[in-house]
Scaffold this motif. Structure first.
Motif, PDB file in Angstrom:
ATOM      1  N   VAL A   2       0.862  -1.177   0.000  1.00 25.90           N
ATOM      2  CA  VAL A   2       0.000   0.000   0.000  1.00 25.90           C
ATOM      3  C   VAL A   2       0.898   1.226   0.000  1.00 25.90           C
ATOM      4  O   VAL A   2       1.912   1.273   0.705  1.00 25.90           O
ATOM      5  N   GLU A   3       0.564   2.214  -0.821  1.00 25.89           N
ATOM      6  CA  GLU A   3       1.333   3.459  -0.799  1.00 25.89           C
ATOM      7  C   GLU A   3       0.378   4.644  -0.752  1.00 25.89           C
ATOM      8  O   GLU A   3      -0.751   4.585  -1.254  1.00 25.89           O
ATOM      9  N   GLU A   4       0.833   5.709  -0.130  1.00 25.66           N
ATOM     10  CA  GLU A   4       0.024   6.907   0.006  1.00 25.66           C
ATOM     11  C   GLU A   4      -0.020   7.661  -1.327  1.00 25.66           C
ATOM     12  O   GLU A   4       0.985   7.763  -2.024  1.00 25.66           O
ATOM     13  N   ILE A   5      -1.203   8.159  -1.667  1.00 21.36           N
ATOM     14  CA  ILE A   5      -1.314   9.022  -2.845  1.00 21.36           C
ATOM     15  C   ILE A   5      -1.867  10.378  -2.407  1.00 21.36           C
ATOM     16  O   ILE A   5      -2.735  10.465  -1.545  1.00 21.36           O
ATOM     17  N   TYR A   6      -1.350  11.424  -3.029  1.00 19.71           N
ATOM     18  CA  TYR A   6      -1.662  12.792  -2.627  1.00 19.71           C
ATOM     19  C   TYR A   6      -2.710  13.383  -3.560  1.00 19.71           C
ATOM     20  O   TYR A   6      -2.537  13.391  -4.776  1.00 19.71           O
ATOM     21  N   GLN A   7      -3.807  13.859  -2.972  1.00 24.72           N
ATOM     22  CA  GLN A   7      -4.872  14.467  -3.765  1.00 24.72           C
ATOM     23  C   GLN A   7      -4.648  15.980  -3.819  1.00 24.72           C
ATOM     24  O   GLN A   7      -4.913  16.708  -2.871  1.00 24.72           O
ATOM     25  N   GLU A  28       5.905  14.201 -12.446  1.00 24.36           N
ATOM     26  CA  GLU A  28       6.388  13.329 -11.385  1.00 24.36           C
ATOM     27  C   GLU A  28       5.219  12.517 -10.836  1.00 24.36           C
ATOM     28  O   GLU A  28       4.096  13.006 -10.722  1.00 24.36           O
ATOM     29  N   SER A  29       5.492  11.272 -10.463  1.00 27.04           N
ATOM     30  CA  SER A  29       4.405  10.372 -10.073  1.00 27.04           C
ATOM     31  C   SER A  29       3.650  10.875  -8.841  1.00 27.04           C
ATOM     32  O   SER A  29       2.441  10.638  -8.704  1.00 27.04           O
ATOM     33  N   GLU A  30       4.346  11.592  -7.947  1.00 28.06           N
ATOM     34  CA  GLU A  30       3.657  12.065  -6.745  1.00 28.06           C
ATOM     35  C   GLU A  30       2.650  13.174  -7.056  1.00 28.06           C
ATOM     36  O   GLU A  30       1.845  13.542  -6.195  1.00 28.06           O
ATOM     37  N   LYS A  31       2.692  13.711  -8.271  1.00 23.39           N
ATOM     38  CA  LYS A  31       1.731  14.737  -8.670  1.00 23.39           C
ATOM     39  C   LYS A  31       0.535  14.141  -9.420  1.00 23.39           C
ATOM     40  O   LYS A  31      -0.272  14.867 -10.000  1.00 23.39           O
ATOM     41  N   VAL A  32       0.459  12.814  -9.407  1.00 28.95           N
ATOM     42  CA  VAL A  32      -0.648  12.095 -10.046  1.00 28.95           C
ATOM     43  C   VAL A  32      -1.431  11.374  -8.963  1.00 28.95           C
ATOM     44  O   VAL A  32      -0.858  10.670  -8.129  1.00 28.95           O
ATOM     45  N   PHE A  33      -2.760  11.530  -8.983  1.00 29.90           N
ATOM     46  CA  PHE A  33      -3.616  10.914  -7.963  1.00 29.90           C
ATOM     47  C   PHE A  33      -3.937   9.461  -8.341  1.00 29.90           C
ATOM     48  O   PHE A  33      -3.736   8.544  -7.547  1.00 29.90           O
ATOM     49  N   ILE A  34      -4.434   9.242  -9.542  1.00 30.97           N
ATOM     50  CA  ILE A  34      -4.679   7.890 -10.049  1.00 30.97           C
ATOM     51  C   ILE A  34      -3.960   7.774 -11.387  1.00 30.97           C
ATOM     52  O   ILE A  34      -4.242   8.524 -12.321  1.00 30.97           O
ATOM     53  N   ASP A  35      -3.026   6.835 -11.487  1.00 33.01           N
ATOM     54  CA  ASP A  35      -2.135   6.760 -12.644  1.00 33.01           C
ATOM     55  C   ASP A  35      -2.583   5.656 -13.594  1.00 33.01           C
ATOM     56  O   ASP A  35      -2.393   4.470 -13.315  1.00 33.01           O
ATOM     57  N   LEU A  36      -3.171   6.062 -14.704  1.00 28.82           N
ATOM     58  CA  LEU A  36      -3.639   5.137 -15.735  1.00 28.82           C
ATOM     59  C   LEU A  36      -2.853   5.338 -17.034  1.00 28.82           C
ATOM     60  O   LEU A  36      -3.340   5.040 -18.118  1.00 28.82           O
ATOM     61  N   LEU A  37      -1.630   5.848 -16.897  1.00 29.77           N
ATOM     62  CA  LEU A  37      -0.780   6.077 -18.065  1.00 29.77           C
ATOM     63  C   LEU A  37      -0.539   4.770 -18.813  1.00 29.77           C
ATOM     64  O   LEU A  37      -0.563   4.711 -20.038  1.00 29.77           O
ATOM     65  N   THR A  38      -0.290   3.701 -18.051  1.00 26.25           N
ATOM     66  CA  THR A  38      -0.018   2.406 -18.656  1.00 26.25           C
ATOM     67  C   THR A  38      -0.301   1.298 -17.660  1.00 26.25           C
ATOM     68  O   THR A  38      -0.303   1.523 -16.445  1.00 26.25           O
ATOM     69  N   ASP A  39      -0.525   0.100 -18.204  1.00 23.57           N
ATOM     70  CA  ASP A  39      -0.629  -1.100 -17.373  1.00 23.57           C
ATOM     71  C   ASP A  39       0.675  -1.886 -17.431  1.00 23.57           C
ATOM     72  O   ASP A  39       0.725  -3.040 -17.013  1.00 23.57           O
ATOM     73  N   SER A  40       1.732  -1.261 -17.941  1.00 25.68           N
ATOM     74  CA  SER A  40       3.012  -1.940 -18.162  1.00 25.68           C
ATOM     75  C   SER A  40       3.923  -1.779 -16.955  1.00 25.68           C
ATOM     76  O   SER A  40       4.469  -0.693 -16.720  1.00 25.68           O
ATOM     77  N   GLY A  41       4.072  -2.844 -16.181  1.00 24.82           N
ATOM     78  CA  GLY A  41       4.969  -2.819 -15.032  1.00 24.82           C
ATOM     79  C   GLY A  41       4.431  -2.086 -13.829  1.00 24.82           C
ATOM     80  O   GLY A  41       5.160  -1.847 -12.869  1.00 24.82           O
ATOM     81  N   THR A  42       3.143  -1.739 -13.855  1.00 25.60           N
ATOM     82  CA  THR A  42       2.569  -0.914 -12.788  1.00 25.60           C
ATOM     83  C   THR A  42       1.665  -1.701 -11.848  1.00 25.60           C
ATOM     84  O   THR A  42       1.060  -1.132 -10.951  1.00 25.60           O
ATOM     85  N   GLY A  43       1.564  -3.019 -12.048  1.00 29.28           N
ATOM     86  CA  GLY A  43       0.697  -3.831 -11.207  1.00 29.28           C
ATOM     87  C   GLY A  43       1.380  -4.257  -9.925  1.00 29.28           C
ATOM     88  O   GLY A  43       2.525  -3.886  -9.632  1.00 29.28           O
TER      89      GLY A  43
END
Length: 446
Positions: A2-7, A28-43
């Motif tokens: 589980v990781e924290e995401i910043y809204q 930067e990933s911390e500036k994204v709330f829900i990341d749907l850029l890709t399903d590649s390596g992100t699971g």
């Protein structure tokens, strides 16, 4: 984990995306709330995969973990020879270095960006032979990834086996909306290719999801297991490339699997040059071991049912809201028809990229444009290529987000759709690379 995401606030996001030249890849990933850029390596990996991480054999040559993976790939795909690579485009680079030369053509269903890039980098041409139904997002067809046999034979007759190193079947077909290919079509492609003595290869990044749709939609296979369907699919090919970051359920890795020993040896030389020794291919032993376990898990019906049902849940929410998406819903992502969503934005102003930027500003959600920017320029004329579909892809990472996240995504899109007529201008390019420009392109408001 589980990781924290910043809204963040909308004001913050408007500032951040402008600072990044309106390229969602640059955030930067911390500036994204829900990341749907890709399903590649992100699971997320399973407990059994993490256990394999701890017991991987890090020997440079002849690693136990390599042989474990080789046996798993052979059991699942039927291919005898394995070359690991560090990811899917590396597998393409190695295979195409052995097979593709200047002036060649490579037909198939809709080639993805890196595939087309590797072909065009070698001054060859990728030819799209996808069925026409794939390019109308409202048509319901069970296998929109299918190859049109008439289009394919026309290419065969025009160029012949001297100019066609292979035909490539991408399963599922990402560029047409994560759409599957039927085994009936795969068999027909194989039969036609045999007549013209042209090999058949697979881009198998999402092969397990393709097998799931075959089980659900192709009558002959409704009582077969996913593993049985996968073996039947690959029995019609001469080899495959794989980005293991998709249906391998790992964060890094890829491979080439082949039946021909001579081609394996030729590819092996390029593999050693580009990736590393034959038994590690740019990966740690622990990565090979985790991939072996991941391939086994990804080819189980219970996992695929859970994964694809989450994508369907989001897609059905959007359909309920009247939002135009590629139908039927694909396996790994929702593809929004940006031309229909944003009727005031011309193709020259990149409607799919515009929609992606607006969605990020609205809710901190990052998708990716599958449209004109990704299609690149024609290598000869340097004019923009305008694909038949202009899509915003929302790729769902595997085993990562909850249903509440899907509800949030749908609500943000509904907000945008309700005020779509207020969005009246798009973007123009201020800088771009010569090839695969969408990763690094810089834009400004039109």
């Amino acid at each position: 984990m589980v990781e924290e995401i910043y809204q963040s606030t909308k004001e913050e996001r408007e500032k951040w995306i402008e600072e990044k030249d309106y390229n969602l890849f640059n955030l930067e990933s911390e500036k994204v709330f829900i990341d749907l850029l890709t399903d590649s390596g992100t699971g997320a990996m399973s407990d059994k995969q993490w256990a394999e991480i701890m017991t991987g054999d890090e020997s440079y040559a002849g690693s136990r973990s390599f042989h474990q993976l080789k046996n798993t790939v052979n059991k699942i795909t039927g291919f005898d020879y394995l070359l690991p690579t560090h990811q899917g485009r590396a597998a393409e680079n190695v295979l195409f270095s052995a097979l593709v030369k200047e002036g060649d053509v490579v037909p198939g269903n809709s080639h993805f960006d890196t595939t087309k890039g590797h072909i065009e980098f070698r001054k060859a041409h990728a030819i799209d032979c996808t069925i026409d139904e794939a390019f109308d997002s409202e048509i319901i067809h069970p296998f929109k990834g299918n190859i049109d046999l008439n289009k394919l034979e026309k290419v065969y007759k025009e160029y012949g086996k001297e100019k066609i190193p292979f035909t490539l079947i991408t399963i599922t077909c990402n560029s047409s909306g994560g759409q599957p290919v039927s085994i009936e079509n795969i068999r027909n492609v194989r039969e036609l290719s045999n007549q013209y003595q042209i090999p058949v290869f697979f881009d198998g990044a999402r092969f397990a999801e393709n097998a799931y749709f075959i089980k659900e939609r192709e009558e002959e296979f409704k009582n077969d297991t996913i593993k049985e369907i996968v073996l039947e699919m690959f029995s019609n090919g001469d080899g495959m490339t794989m980005s293991s970051k998709k249906d391998g359920l790992v964060n890094i890795g890829g491979f080439i699997a082949l039946n021909d020993k001579e081609l394996y040896q030729k590819c092996g030389n390029f593999g050693i040059i580009y990736e590393g020794f034959l038994s590690y291919g740019g990966l740690a032993g622990r990565d090979l071991a985790a991939l072996s376990q991941g391939l086994d898990e990804a080819t189980e019906y219970s996992y695929l049912k859970s994964r694809i049902s989450q994508v369907e849940y989001l897609g059905n929410k959007l359909i309920e809201y009247g939002i135009p998406i590629q139908q039927p819903i694909g396996g790994h992502a929702i593809f929004i028809d940006a031309v229909k969503f944003l009727p005031n934005i011309s193709r020259e102003e990149f409607p799919a990229q515009t929609l992606g930027i607006e969605l990020y500003k609205e809710g901190g959600i990052r998708g990716v444009e599958i449209g004109t920017i990704l299609a690149d320029r024609d290598p000869e004329t340097r004019e923009n290529r305008y694909p038949k579909l202009e899509l915003l892809r929302l790729a769902i990472p595997r085993r990562t987000y909850l249903q509440s996240h899907m509800d949030y995504i749908a609500a943000c899109l509904k907000n945008l759709f309700d005020r779509r007529h207020e969005i009246s201008s798009g973007y123009e390019i201020t800088w771009e690379a010569d090839i695969l420009r969408h990763f690094t392109v810089k834009l400004k408001k039109k």
